[in-house]
Write an enzyme that holds these catalytic residues in place. Structure first.
Site, PDB file in Angstrom:
ATOM      1  N   ASP A 136      -0.266   5.112   1.074  1.00  0.00           N
ATOM      2  CA  ASP A 136      -0.512   6.089   2.146  1.00  0.00           C
ATOM      3  C   ASP A 136      -0.453   5.421   3.515  1.00  0.00           C
ATOM      4  OD1 ASP A 136      -1.103   8.727   1.006  1.00  0.00           O
ATOM      5  OD2 ASP A 136      -2.809   7.750   0.049  1.00  0.00           O
ATOM      6  N   ASP A 143       0.857  -1.172   0.000  1.00  0.00           N
ATOM      7  CA  ASP A 143       0.000   0.000   0.000  1.00  0.00           C
ATOM      8  C   ASP A 143       0.906   1.239   0.000  1.00  0.00           C
ATOM      9  OD1 ASP A 143      -2.324   1.638   0.684  1.00  0.00           O
ATOM     10  OD2 ASP A 143      -1.430   1.754   2.672  1.00  0.00           O
TER      11      ASP A 143
HETATM   12  O1  C5P Z   1      -2.509   4.414  -0.446  1.00  0.00           O
HETATM   13  P1  C5P Z   1      -3.773   4.123   0.331  1.00  0.00           P
HETATM   14  O2  C5P Z   1      -4.575   3.029  -0.287  1.00  0.00           O
HETATM   15  O3  C5P Z   1      -3.504   3.923   1.771  1.00  0.00           O
HETATM   16  O4  C5P Z   1      -4.619   5.492   0.174  1.00  0.00           O
HETATM   17  C1  C5P Z   1      -5.826   5.711   0.780  1.00  0.00           C
HETATM   18  C2  C5P Z   1      -5.790   6.636   1.962  1.00  0.00           C
HETATM   19  O5  C5P Z   1      -6.128   7.969   1.557  1.00  0.00           O
HETATM   20  C3  C5P Z   1      -6.845   6.226   2.945  1.00  0.00           C
HETATM   21  O6  C5P Z   1      -6.285   5.591   4.056  1.00  0.00           O
HETATM   22  C4  C5P Z   1      -7.593   7.517   3.320  1.00  0.00           C
HETATM   23  O7  C5P Z   1      -7.573   7.784   4.699  1.00  0.00           O
HETATM   24  C5  C5P Z   1      -6.880   8.603   2.566  1.00  0.00           C
HETATM   25  N1  C5P Z   1      -7.835   9.535   1.939  1.00  0.00           N
HETATM   26  C6  C5P Z   1      -7.716  10.884   2.176  1.00  0.00           C
HETATM   27  N2  C5P Z   1      -8.593  11.773   1.590  1.00  0.00           N
HETATM   28  C7  C5P Z   1      -9.562  11.338   0.763  1.00  0.00           C
HETATM   29  C8  C5P Z   1      -9.692   9.965   0.484  1.00  0.00           C
HETATM   30  C9  C5P Z   1      -8.790   9.094   1.108  1.00  0.00           C
HETATM   31  O8  C5P Z   1      -6.817  11.296   2.939  1.00  0.00           O
HETATM   32  N3  C5P Z   1     -10.359  12.208   0.190  1.00  0.00           N
HETATM   33 MG    MG Z   2      -2.874   3.120   3.475  1.00  0.00          MG
END
Ligand code: C5P
Ligand code: MG
Length: 286
Positions: free
Chosen positions: A40, A38
């Site tokens: 983030d 993954d």
């Molecule tokens: O790379 P990963 O799959 O972890 O990316 C998703 C992350 O992005 C989620 O854990 C979520 O908390 C974050 N997110 C965010 N703002 C959004 C949508 C998702 O910070 N609008």
């Molecule tokens: Mg993540």
């Protein structure tokens, strides 16, 4: 057991099984290995000096190019949906419709901000998004040993690549599956390409990318790294999988989620800002 696995923030439910698994990965060596990770809060850092680090989405949301009114909308979305994402009591199925709503609403708000392709470099530079300590070593070492690395992210592909470029390097052995931005011929952001990837539909994305896994079909051993229960499904669609070692970073809502993480991940790293454990394991295998 390695020294790094004995630290007090490292939780292993079944030490005997993990030890056996590690022995098998070491014995089979690098030619059988692939990494699925993954981005983030797994490759990227969760916090620094008590302050949250930016996710890919936050890089854009916090950028000076976003007007205050839109920032407020995006903040409200995060305050509504992030607690659902990390809720320890809801099932994945219950969370999915909310995640769809969050991603869809956030993406259309971001698109309405008139970003241009060339704004991304500055937005990343001005953000506090950063990689975990040890990522740079991990990336260059995996490249040197020709071990493929799939970065499977529900974040934003263009942003995560820029974060990696600014803090390390994008290497030829890396492949990214994520939400990529769609720019028109004038370089203006007009939408996002392809099927939406959110935290809890990575199993579907994994199956869509079965061609990638087929080309790596002799690499039957996987090290999977994630920070969410949704990340456990990133290796769905890997044919002939032999061994999988799942390493989970537990960054937030720790007490409520630790038991579930210990059940689901072979190794759980609590509030760890480094890649020390995965890197120690890689050193043994490579
Ligand atoms: O790379 P990963 O799959 O972890 O990316 C998703 C992350 O992005 C989620 O854990 C979520 O908390 C974050 N997110 C965010 N703002 C959004 C949508 C998702 O910070 N609008
Ligand atoms: Mg993540």
């Amino acid at each position: 057991m390695m020294e790094e696995l004995q630290k007090e923030n490292v939780y292993i439910k079944d030490a005997e099984r993990v030890e056996k698994l590690l022995c098998q990965l070491i014995q089979d060596g690098k030619s059988k290995l692939q990494i699925i990770t993954d981005f983030d809060m797994t490759l990227s850092r969760f916090s620094i000096n008590g302050k949250r680090c930016a996710t890919c989405h936050n890089v854009l949301e916090n950028s000076s190019l976003v007007p205050e009114s839109k920032k407020q909308v995006l903040d409200e979305l995060r305050d509504t949906y992030y607690p659902i994402e990390i809720n320890a009591k809801m099932t994945i199925e219950e969370k999915i419709p909310f995640m769809m709503e969050w991603w869809t609403k956030a993406q259309s708000t971001i698109v309405a901000c008139n970003f241009r392709r060339e704004d991304l470099t500055r937005a990343v530079r001005e953000s506090n998004a950063m990689l975990r300590d040890g990522c740079d070593w991990q990336f260059s070492t995996l490249h040197e040993h020709k071990v493929p690395m799939l970065i499977f992210s529900a974040g934003i592909g263009d942003i995560l690549e820029e974060i990696i470029k600014q803090h390390s390097q994008m290497y030829a052995n890396m492949r990214v599956v994520s939400n990529y931005m769609d720019f028109n011929h004038d370089g203006m952001l007009v939408g996002f390409k392809g099927d939406l990837v959110h935290t809890y539909n990575k199993n579907e994305g994994a199956l869509r990318n079965s061609d990638y896994f087929t080309t790596l079909k002799d690499r039957r051993n996987i090290i999977l790294m994630g920070d969410s229960m949704g990340d456990l499904r990133m290796a769905d669609g890997v044919p002939n999988m032999q061994h999988i070692l799942k390493i989970g970073f537990l960054n937030d809502n720790i007490e409520e989620r630790l038991e579930k993480y210990k059940e689901a991940y072979d190794i759980v790293l609590v509030s760890d800002s480094t890649m020390d454990v995965p890197n120690a394991i890689l050193k043994k295998i490579l």
